[in-house]
Design an enzyme around this catalytic site. Structure first.
Site, PDB file in Angstrom:
ATOM      1  N   SER A   1      33.867  42.657  53.368  1.00 19.99           N
ATOM      2  CA  SER A   1      33.502  41.384  53.724  1.00 19.99           C
ATOM      3  C   SER A   1      34.192  40.266  53.625  1.00 19.99           C
ATOM      4  CB  SER A   1      32.131  41.132  53.272  1.00 19.99           C
ATOM      5  OG  SER A   1      32.031  41.005  51.955  1.00 19.99           O
ATOM      6  N   GLY A   2      34.072  39.057  54.381  1.00 21.65           N
ATOM      7  CA  GLY A   2      34.846  37.915  54.110  1.00 21.65           C
ATOM      8  C   GLY A   2      33.786  36.761  53.612  1.00 21.65           C
ATOM      9  N   ARG A   3      34.417  35.719  52.934  1.00 16.37           N
ATOM     10  CA  ARG A   3      33.308  34.710  52.770  1.00 16.37           C
ATOM     11  C   ARG A   3      33.937  33.298  52.583  1.00 16.37           C
ATOM     12  NH1 ARG A   3      34.789  37.823  49.058  1.00 16.37           N
ATOM     13  NH2 ARG A   3      33.102  39.481  50.060  1.00 16.37           N
TER      14      ARG A   3
ATOM     15  N   ALA B   1      37.819  43.990  51.430  1.00 18.28           N
ATOM     16  CA  ALA B   1      37.503  45.075  52.162  1.00 18.28           C
ATOM     17  C   ALA B   1      36.579  45.291  52.934  1.00 18.28           C
ATOM     18  CB  ALA B   1      38.110  46.139  51.362  1.00 18.28           C
TER      19      ALA B   1
ATOM     20  N   HIS C   1      46.746  37.093  46.307  1.00 16.47           N
ATOM     21  CA  HIS C   1      46.040  38.594  46.041  1.00 16.47           C
ATOM     22  C   HIS C   1      44.888  38.231  45.430  1.00 16.47           C
ATOM     23  CE1 HIS C   1      46.263  42.675  44.020  1.00 16.47           C
ATOM     24  NE2 HIS C   1      45.282  42.725  45.244  1.00 16.47           N
ATOM     25  N   ASP C   2      43.634  38.638  46.207  1.00 13.31           N
ATOM     26  CA  ASP C   2      42.301  38.292  45.299  1.00 13.31           C
ATOM     27  C   ASP C   2      42.138  38.691  43.931  1.00 13.31           C
ATOM     28  OD1 ASP C   2      42.069  41.244  45.758  1.00 13.31           O
ATOM     29  OD2 ASP C   2      40.448  40.883  47.228  1.00 13.31           O
ATOM     30  N   THR C   3      43.040  39.731  43.253  1.00 16.96           N
ATOM     31  CA  THR C   3      42.991  40.034  41.994  1.00 16.96           C
ATOM     32  C   THR C   3      43.858  39.112  41.287  1.00 16.96           C
ATOM     33  OG1 THR C   3      42.708  42.382  42.605  1.00 16.96           O
ATOM     34  CG2 THR C   3      43.228  41.751  40.550  1.00 16.96           C
TER      35      THR C   3
END
Length: 502
Positions: free
Chosen positions: A24-26, A22, A248-250
């Site tokens: 930053s991205g990497r 939410a 979903h990142d989780t």
């Protein structure tokens, strides 16, 4: 299968994990080799929402630019050849495409106020207890189902041909192939967690066209190959497959929990804290609904039974407020001062919806303390201590409720994600829960992403237990044993439950 069987005999080809958060991205570069998994950062970029015409949007084109730049950096580090790409991100939000595949406006941010009143409109058609029995999802005012009801009859939704959740949208731009990955789809409140398919009953009742969603995919499915233009833009050569991961990142973060056995709770920390247990089947009881637990789908047929907690958003917003007032606020000295502050002097309900909107967070925390008859923090260190004590109590409540409602006992709590770096938060969580806390890895989502890709490519084998053995073999983990006054935590928990009274 034994953990030793999880390792292939290949030298370890490089996989790019696109992990969008939410703030930053990497793009991370990972490989499985020599009985463990390695990971390094190739590129990091900011994720800055934009308010236009009173609506808060995600700048998704800037995110895509960051992804392309990250793939270029990953390719450079891998001599121009990647074994694969996987994409994960936050949940619930989406982009709309027209019949030509063009994006119809920037996606709306889940913190936008457009969903105000949507939950009440949904409840008038599908009562909350029926909605939970059908989908198992906790009530959050920005769930996709509420966003779609709020957008009903809007010009964009009326002309839309396709709806793509954020990681599916990025994957579509990379490959030209559209799909809906299941772990993220389960956060829409339109999936039946028992069948792991769409709930046509809920969609029909609410007038939601499930035909907007492309076919479902599960982690490990092929999601296409990088388009020639993307390869050229990123400076890559050869065929580069994109694999559906726990998008979903989780879901990826829970796959990246380095647990030994199944008697563990997890807390995936970042802007949110997602705290719960891993199950084989959903818990759809009315008691579970009232406790606001969610049944989100995970990797390998698992269920992520958890509660969403406001998380480090509270601290992030305090730091942002202080930075605006006085310049950048250093976190390390604030944490050192907070560790010396009086424990449990004031605590707030970290799940209070009043803390969802951005802005004025220190003031709102002070107001909550005042409203509940507790001492107001006198300085920034006491505000930080209030936040971290409150988060630890919220973690404790979620872990205890998850065990009680699911019937699954745990003997260890794993903290992964950004909060694993916050030693004070980890220590306070151990004290509050009365259980050992294992901290790390911070990049659990990227690791889970890489492991699913590696297994799909034949670089790793076995189930989740085998993949997690790779994590334990090579990652630095810290264990915090519970200490302190257990009765003081009990009193503080009671203070939250009773609105400020011990």
């Amino acid at each position: 299968m034994s953990s030793s069987a999880a390792v292939s005999r290949s030298p370890g080809r490089p996989f790019a994990a696109v992990d969008l958060g939410a703030s930053s991205g990497r793009v991370m570069l990972g490989a499985v080799r020599d009985g463990t998994v390695t990971l390094r950062e190739a590129h990091r970029f900011p994720n800055r929402p934009v308010r236009v015409g009173g609506t808060l949007h995600w700048d998704v084109l800037a995110l895509h630019r960051g992804v392309l730049d990250g793939l270029r950096e990953a390719g450079r580090a891998a001599s121009g050849e990647l074994a694969g790409v996987g994409v994960d991100s936050w949940a619930v939000d989406y982009g709309l495409l027209d019949a030509s595949g063009a994006l119809l406006g920037n996606p709306v941010h889940y913190r936008d106020t457009r969903t105000a009143g949507a939950a009440e409109r949904v409840a008038a058609v599908v009562p909350p207890e029926e909605l939970y029995a059908a989908t198992g999802l906790q009530h959050l005012p920005f769930n996709t189902v509420y966003q779609l009801v709020a957008a009903r009859n809007s010009p964009l939704l009326t002309i839309a041909d396709r709806l793509l959740l954020i990681p599916d949208l990025i994957a579509y731009w990379l490959t030209g192939e559209a799909g809906t990955e299941l772990t993220n789809a389960s956060t829409t409140q339109l999936i039946d967690p028992r069948t792991r398919d769409w709930s046509g009953t809920v969609a029909r009742a609410l007038g939601i066209d499930l035909g907007l969603f492309p076919p479902l995919r599960v982690p490990g499915d092929a999601a296409g190959d990088l388009l020639p233009g993307v390869l050229a833009e990123a400076g890559l050569t050869g065929r580069v497959p994109v694999t559906a991961v726990g998008s979903h990142d989780t879901a990826s973060a829970v796959a990246g929990v380095p647990a030994a056995g199944d008697r563990f709770a997890y807390i995936a920390t970042g802007t949110w804290s997602l705290a719960g247990v891993e199950l084989d089947a959903p818990v759809l009881t009315e008691e579970s609904r009232r406790a606001n637990f969610t049944n989100e789908l995970g990797v390998d047929g698992t269920v992520r039974y958890l509660r969403n907690i406001m998380g480090l958003w509270l601290l992030q917003e305090c730091l942002r407020d202080w930075s605006v007032a006085d310049g950048p606020a250093g976190l390390a000295p604030l944490l050192e001062a907070a560790a010396r502050a009086e424990p449990l002097r004031s605590v707030v309900d970290a799940g209070d919806p009043a803390f969802i909107p951005p802005g004025r967070m220190p003031e709102r925390i002070a107001d909550a303390c005042r409203r509940t008859g507790q001492p107001v923090p006198r300085d920034r260190a006491e505000t930080v201590r209030c936040v971290l004590d409150s988060l630890a109590l919220a973690h404790r409540a979620a872990v205890e409720d998850a065990q009680r409602l699911s019937g699954k006992d745990v003997d260890t709590v794993h903290i992964v994600g950004g909060g694993a770096h916050n030693e004070l938060l980890c220590r306070l969580t151990a004290d509050a829960c009365g259980l050992p806390v294992v901290a790390g890895p911070a990049e659990a989502a990227a690791l889970g992403n890489v492991l699913v890709q590696a297994r799909a490519a034949g670089e790793a084998h076995g189930g989740l237990a085998d993949l997690r053995a790779l994590l334990r073999a090579g990652l630095p983990l810290r264990q915090h044993e519970p200490s302190g006054d257990r009765a003081a935590w009990d009193r503080a928990a009671a203070r939250i439950a009773t609105g400020g009274k011990d």
